[in-house]
Write an enzyme that holds these catalytic residues in place. Structure first.
Site, PDB file in Angstrom:
ATOM      1  N   THR A  15       0.818  -1.221   0.000  1.00  0.00           N
ATOM      2  CA  THR A  15       0.000   0.000   0.000  1.00  0.00           C
ATOM      3  C   THR A  15       0.844   1.260   0.000  1.00  0.00           C
ATOM      4  O   THR A  15       0.488   2.254  -0.633  1.00  0.00           O
ATOM      5  CB  THR A  15      -0.903  -0.010   1.253  1.00  0.00           C
ATOM      6  OG1 THR A  15      -1.773  -1.137   1.155  1.00  0.00           O
ATOM      7  CG2 THR A  15      -1.743   1.249   1.354  1.00  0.00           C
ATOM      8  N   ASP A  63       1.444  -6.747  -4.356  1.00  0.00           N
ATOM      9  CA  ASP A  63       0.611  -6.707  -3.160  1.00  0.00           C
ATOM     10  C   ASP A  63       1.111  -7.887  -2.329  1.00  0.00           C
ATOM     11  O   ASP A  63       1.173  -9.017  -2.827  1.00  0.00           O
ATOM     12  CB  ASP A  63      -0.861  -6.905  -3.566  1.00  0.00           C
ATOM     13  CG  ASP A  63      -1.793  -6.744  -2.379  1.00  0.00           C
ATOM     14  OD1 ASP A  63      -1.548  -7.392  -1.335  1.00  0.00           O
ATOM     15  OD2 ASP A  63      -2.761  -5.970  -2.479  1.00  0.00           O
ATOM     16  N   SER A  64       1.486  -7.637  -1.092  1.00  0.00           N
ATOM     17  CA  SER A  64       2.181  -8.692  -0.343  1.00  0.00           C
ATOM     18  C   SER A  64       1.284  -9.876  -0.023  1.00  0.00           C
ATOM     19  O   SER A  64       1.757 -10.906   0.455  1.00  0.00           O
ATOM     20  CB  SER A  64       2.814  -8.134   0.928  1.00  0.00           C
ATOM     21  OG  SER A  64       1.873  -8.008   1.953  1.00  0.00           O
ATOM     22  N   SER A  65      -0.006  -9.771  -0.303  1.00  0.00           N
ATOM     23  CA  SER A  65      -0.861 -10.940  -0.089  1.00  0.00           C
ATOM     24  C   SER A  65      -0.507 -12.043  -1.088  1.00  0.00           C
ATOM     25  O   SER A  65      -0.890 -13.197  -0.914  1.00  0.00           O
ATOM     26  CB  SER A  65      -2.333 -10.561  -0.168  1.00  0.00           C
ATOM     27  OG  SER A  65      -2.584  -9.819  -1.330  1.00  0.00           O
ATOM     28  N   THR A  95       1.805  -4.500   4.114  1.00  0.00           N
ATOM     29  CA  THR A  95       1.690  -4.860   5.532  1.00  0.00           C
ATOM     30  C   THR A  95       1.096  -6.250   5.751  1.00  0.00           C
ATOM     31  O   THR A  95       1.330  -6.859   6.787  1.00  0.00           O
ATOM     32  CB  THR A  95       0.812  -3.842   6.291  1.00  0.00           C
ATOM     33  OG1 THR A  95      -0.518  -3.868   5.766  1.00  0.00           O
ATOM     34  CG2 THR A  95       1.387  -2.445   6.206  1.00  0.00           C
ATOM     35  N   ASP A  96       0.322  -6.750   4.763  1.00  0.00           N
ATOM     36  CA  ASP A  96      -0.390  -8.013   5.023  1.00  0.00           C
ATOM     37  C   ASP A  96       0.549  -9.156   5.400  1.00  0.00           C
ATOM     38  O   ASP A  96       0.270  -9.911   6.327  1.00  0.00           O
ATOM     39  CB  ASP A  96      -1.231  -8.407   3.796  1.00  0.00           C
ATOM     40  CG  ASP A  96      -2.499  -7.555   3.693  1.00  0.00           C
ATOM     41  OD1 ASP A  96      -2.892  -6.956   4.713  1.00  0.00           O
ATOM     42  OD2 ASP A  96      -3.084  -7.492   2.598  1.00  0.00           O
ATOM     43  N   GLN A 284      -2.184 -20.861  20.316  1.00  0.00           N
ATOM     44  CA  GLN A 284      -2.982 -19.914  19.534  1.00  0.00           C
ATOM     45  C   GLN A 284      -3.352 -18.688  20.358  1.00  0.00           C
ATOM     46  O   GLN A 284      -3.961 -17.744  19.841  1.00  0.00           O
ATOM     47  CB  GLN A 284      -4.209 -20.536  18.897  1.00  0.00           C
ATOM     48  CG  GLN A 284      -4.905 -21.619  19.648  1.00  0.00           C
ATOM     49  CD  GLN A 284      -6.028 -22.209  18.808  1.00  0.00           C
ATOM     50  OE1 GLN A 284      -7.058 -21.600  18.714  1.00  0.00           O
ATOM     51  NE2 GLN A 284      -5.801 -23.339  18.199  1.00  0.00           N
ATOM     52  N   CYS A 285      -2.964 -18.642  21.633  1.00  0.00           N
ATOM     53  CA  CYS A 285      -3.134 -17.397  22.396  1.00  0.00           C
ATOM     54  C   CYS A 285      -2.146 -16.370  21.833  1.00  0.00           C
ATOM     55  O   CYS A 285      -1.001 -16.709  21.555  1.00  0.00           O
ATOM     56  CB  CYS A 285      -2.781 -17.600  23.868  1.00  0.00           C
ATOM     57  SG  CYS A 285      -3.897 -18.690  24.714  1.00  0.00           S
TER      58      CYS A 285
END
Ligand code: ASP
Length: 346
Positions: A15, A63-65, A95-96, A284-285
């Site tokens: 972005t 796009d980093s996705s 940022t993704d 996963q916490c």
């Protein structure tokens, strides 16, 4: 011509450099000229405090996705090729998946003796009220500090160790955090405040050397990430782990290291690790590490041969599994390295 140290800015996409197109935001061209224009708008004292820099745009900013381990490898190669010419490197990235790429860079650039600061923005450089210029200014000011000798993320006033950082917000400019390790620095009144005692320079850094293994074989589904949910079945885990192409997996288990007391599920995990697949678990916490064995429900995990990822982030754990599997190491060496801290990730 001055003798002042020069930084390299590598624009990889995201972005921060995007522009509006008929299909929505997409990476724009001429980032160097656009950045110059934006920096010219800074108050003179802040403009003058910036180090000199050169901008290199990667041939196909993304796009980093869409990033894969091949993109992590491409970035690391680019930095390795050029790092001796510069006092520090700033990577501009979407940022993704920024925390994934930055974590991977930390393993590939082990022992780097200068700053690599990864940043991006939640709003394009030219957008009204954008966070882009602030993040870039901060990244440049940290990237000139010779005592900062590791891969970090600079975002919204916080300097974080890359292998300790995660994206946590979809919109707020304060989009990244470091759940289990304190900040390495802060941007205070437009000044870079570096907490040197927390950095790798004053801790173990390993031998100075880069490791640039070939990630190709792992880039298209060589590693799996499995997040437990109540009701997960051994059959489903089997689909993932019995795939011959899968050579390692990250499990995200409950709380302090627990998983369902299901012999079939435990059997699938034990079989996969017995076949030499590199399996590791984290919680996963969002905060805290695991200590398998504290509860009976967690003791079984260690018995299946799944390694403890302690308090690592998913990004740091999965990129570490990728990195270790890409190298010609024995199973014992991989396990030993996974369980030790290579770049301050655990
Ligand atoms: N989709 C964008 C990317 O990761 C989002 C961003 O940069 O903030 O490239």
């Amino acid at each position: 011509m001055t003798d002042a140290p020069t930084l390299l800015i590598l624009y990889a996409g995201g972005t921060v450099g995007m522009v509006d197109t008929s299909h929505g935001l997409a990476p724009g061209k001429d980032f160097a000229a656009r950045l110059d224009l934006a920096l010219a708008g800074l108050p003179p004292a802040r403009r003058l405090a910036l180090p000199d820099f050169n901008v290199i745009e990667l041939p196909d900013p993304i796009d980093s996705s869409a990033a894969t381990p091949r993109d992590w490898q491409r970035l690391a190669k680019e930095i390795t090729r050029r790092n001796r010419e510069y006092a520090g490197i700033v990577v501009l990235h979407g940022t993704d998946t920024l925390a994934w790429s930055a974590s991977s860079l930390a393993y590939q650039l082990q022992g780097i003796d200068r700053p690599v600061v990864v940043t991006g923005a939640m709003q394009p450089l030219e957008a009204q009220g954008s966070d882009a210029l602030n993040n870039i200014e901060m990244a440049l000011r940290f990237a000139i500090l010779p005592a900062l000798q590791e891969v970090t993320i600079a975002f919204a006033g916080k300097l974080m160790r890359a292998v300790r950082s995660r994206k946590r917000h979809t919109q707020s400019p304060d989009a990244f955090f470091s759940p289990n390790y304190p900040l390495l620095g802060e941007w205070v009144n437009h000044d870079a405040v570096f907490y040197a005692d927390r950095s790798l320079t004053t801790q173990q850094r390993g031998a100075p050397r880069f490791e640039l293994p070939d990630y190709n074989a792992l880039a298209d589904g060589g590693i799996a990430r499995l997040v437990l949910w109540p009701g997960i079945s051994a059959r489903q885990v089997t689909y993932w782990l019995e795939d011959d192409l899968v050579r390692g997996a990250l499990l995200e288990v409950w709380g302090g290291g627990n998983l369902p007391d299901d012999p079939a599920l435990l059997g699938v995990l034990a079989r996969a690790s017995g076949e030499g697949k590199l399996l590791a678990a984290i919680s996963q916490c969002p905060q805290g590490g695991i200590a398998p064995g504290h509860y009976a429900a967690g003791r079984a995990l260690a018995e299946t041969g799944v390694l403890s990822g302690d308090d690592m982030t998913p990004e740091a754990a999965l990129t570490k599994i990728t990195h270790l599997l890409a190298q010609p190491l024995s199973e014992a060496q991989r396990q030993q390295r996974f369980l030790s801290s290579l770049v301050g990730e655990r």
